[in-house]
Design a protein around this motif. Structure first.
Motif, PDB file in Angstrom:
ATOM      1  N   SER A 207       1.146  -1.430   0.303  1.00  0.00           N
ATOM      2  CA  SER A 207       0.265   0.139  -0.237  1.00  0.00           C
ATOM      3  C   SER A 207       0.099   0.937   0.430  1.00  0.00           C
ATOM      4  N   GLU A 208       1.800   1.015   0.716  1.00  0.00           N
ATOM      5  CA  GLU A 208       2.749   2.642   0.909  1.00  0.00           C
ATOM      6  C   GLU A 208       3.412   2.760  -0.620  1.00  0.00           C
ATOM      7  N   GLY A 209       3.767   1.398  -1.121  1.00  0.00           N
ATOM      8  CA  GLY A 209       4.528   1.567  -2.688  1.00  0.00           C
ATOM      9  C   GLY A 209       3.641   2.117  -3.929  1.00  0.00           C
ATOM     10  N   TYR A 210       2.231   2.068  -3.202  1.00  0.00           N
ATOM     11  CA  TYR A 210       1.283   2.281  -3.527  1.00  0.00           C
ATOM     12  C   TYR A 210       0.974   3.811  -3.639  1.00  0.00           C
ATOM     13  N   GLN A 211       1.070   4.315  -3.261  1.00  0.00           N
ATOM     14  CA  GLN A 211       0.798   5.463  -2.433  1.00  0.00           C
ATOM     15  C   GLN A 211       1.957   6.281  -3.920  1.00  0.00           C
ATOM     16  N   HIS A 212       3.240   5.584  -3.535  1.00  0.00           N
ATOM     17  CA  HIS A 212       4.749   6.248  -3.992  1.00  0.00           C
ATOM     18  C   HIS A 212       4.056   6.880  -5.396  1.00  0.00           C
ATOM     19  N   MET A 213       3.675   5.825  -5.681  1.00  0.00           N
ATOM     20  CA  MET A 213       3.472   5.348  -6.636  1.00  0.00           C
ATOM     21  C   MET A 213       2.462   6.885  -7.827  1.00  0.00           C
ATOM     22  N   SER A 214       1.113   6.824  -6.862  1.00  0.00           N
ATOM     23  CA  SER A 214       0.411   7.785  -7.285  1.00  0.00           C
ATOM     24  C   SER A 214       0.620   9.082  -7.145  1.00  0.00           C
ATOM     25  N   LYS A 215       1.467   9.520  -6.071  1.00  0.00           N
ATOM     26  CA  LYS A 215       1.781  10.785  -5.900  1.00  0.00           C
ATOM     27  C   LYS A 215       2.800  10.434  -7.139  1.00  0.00           C
ATOM     28  N   ALA A 216       3.738  10.166  -7.756  1.00  0.00           N
ATOM     29  CA  ALA A 216       4.630  10.467  -8.891  1.00  0.00           C
ATOM     30  C   ALA A 216       3.527  10.507 -10.446  1.00  0.00           C
ATOM     31  N   ILE A 217       2.441  10.493 -10.349  1.00  0.00           N
ATOM     32  CA  ILE A 217       1.246  10.641 -11.125  1.00  0.00           C
ATOM     33  C   ILE A 217       0.605  11.814 -11.236  1.00  0.00           C
ATOM     34  N   PHE A 218      -0.083  11.493 -10.091  1.00  0.00           N
ATOM     35  CA  PHE A 218      -0.819  12.931  -9.804  1.00  0.00           C
ATOM     36  C   PHE A 218       0.479  14.667  -9.642  1.00  0.00           C
ATOM     37  N   SER A 219       1.533  14.230  -9.753  1.00  0.00           N
ATOM     38  CA  SER A 219       2.354  15.279 -10.087  1.00  0.00           C
ATOM     39  C   SER A 219       3.434  15.636 -11.020  1.00  0.00           C
TER      40      SER A 219
END
Length: 233
Positions: A207-219
Motif C-alpha cells: 500500500s505504501e508503494g502504491y501511494q508513492h506511485m500515485s504521488k508521482a502520477i499526480f505530480s
C-alpha cells in the motif's frame, strides 16, 4: 474530467499479503482519486485486470476504456509481457525461452493503444514499469516451480534483465511517439527502502508503494493540467 487507469494487476491493486495475492483498497487509482479531490470535476476509474499483458489490453481497450469517454488514459503494462512461462522453464531450464509477449509485439501493442486513444482526441500517458525486487521474486518463483529455474535465470537474467529492457524500450517509444511518460519506476526507487514498497512476492507493490506511485502520477498530471489551462484562450 475523467481519468481512466488502464493496466494489469499493478493498476488493479494486487499485493502479496500474508502468503496470498489480494486486492487492497490502497491501490494507486484509489490513492490518485484522493489526491485529485483538490482538483475540480475529476473522476478516476480503475480498469486494471489481474495478469493482463499488452495483448489483452489491446483486446479490451474499446470496451473497457473508450466506452467510458475518458479525457486522460494512464497506460500501465509490461510486467506480465516480459515474464516467462515458468512451468516450461522448470521442465527445460537449459532450453530457449521467450517472454510471454516478445518485445517487438509489446512495442507494437503500446503503439496501437496510443493511436486508438489519440484517434478519439483523448490524451494517453504511458507509465514506466514499477521496480521489482529480483531476489524475492525469484525466491517466490522457485518455491512454486522448483530450483531448476535458477540455471535459466543465471544464463539470461530472467525477468530482471527483460524487465529493464522493456522499460528502456518503452521510454524510447514514448519519445518517438511524443507521448507523455510518467517515470513511476525512478520515483518509487527514490522513495525509500524497496523492502517496504514492494510486497514479498518481489513484484507487486505494498500500500505504501502504491501511494508513492500515485504521488508521482499526480505530480505529472498537475503539470499537464496547468499547461492545458495556460494554453486555453
Amino acid at each position: 474530467m475523467r481519468i481512466v487507469c488502464f493496466g494489469d494487476s499493478l493498476t488493479r491493486g494486487i499485493s502479496y499479503v500474508k502468503g496470498r495475492l489480494r486486492i487492497i483498497k490502497e491501490n494507486y487509482p484509489s490513492s490518485l482519486a484522493k489526491l485529485t479531490e483538490s482538483l475540480p470535476f475529476v473522476e478516476v476509474l480503475n480498469k486494471g485486470v489481474f495478469n493482463d499483458n499488452s495483448d489483452l489490453l489491446v483486446s479490451r481497450v474499446q470496451k473497457d476504456v473508450m466506452s467510458e469517454n475518458p479525457d486522460i488514459v494512464l497506460i500501465e503494462v509490461g510486467g506480465n509481457d516480459c515474464n516467462f512461462h515458468w512451468e516450461e522453464v522448470a521442465k527445460n531450464p537449459e532450453g530457449d525461452h521467450e517472454p510471454i509477449v516478445p518485445i517487438e509485439r509489446y512495442l507494437e501493442n503500446i503503439t496501437q493503444l496510443v493511436k486508438q486513444v489519440q484517434d478519439k482526441h483523448v490524451t494517453p500517458f504511458l507509465l514506466t514499469l514499477p521496480p521489482l525486487d529480483p531476489a524475492r521474486y525469484y525466491r517466490s518463483i522457485a518455491d512454486r516451480f522448483g530450483p531448476s529455474i535458477g540455471h535459466f535465470v543465471s544464463q539470461v537474467g530472467g525477468i530482471e534483465h527483460w524487465h529493464g529492457m522493456y522499460n528502456r524500450q518503452l521510454k524510447k517509444l514514448a519519445e518517438d511517439l511524443k507521448v507523455p511518460l510518467i517515470d513511476v519506476r525512478s520515483y518509487i526507487k527514490s522513495a525509500g527502502d524497496l523492502e517496504h514498497l514492494i510486497s514479498d512476492d518481489g513484484i507487486h507493490l505494498t500500500s505504501e508503494g502504491y501511494q508513492h506511485m500515485s504521488k508521482a502520477i499526480f505530480s505529472d498530471l498537475k503539470k499537464h493540467l496547468a499547461k492545458q489551462t495556460l494554453s486555453q484562450p
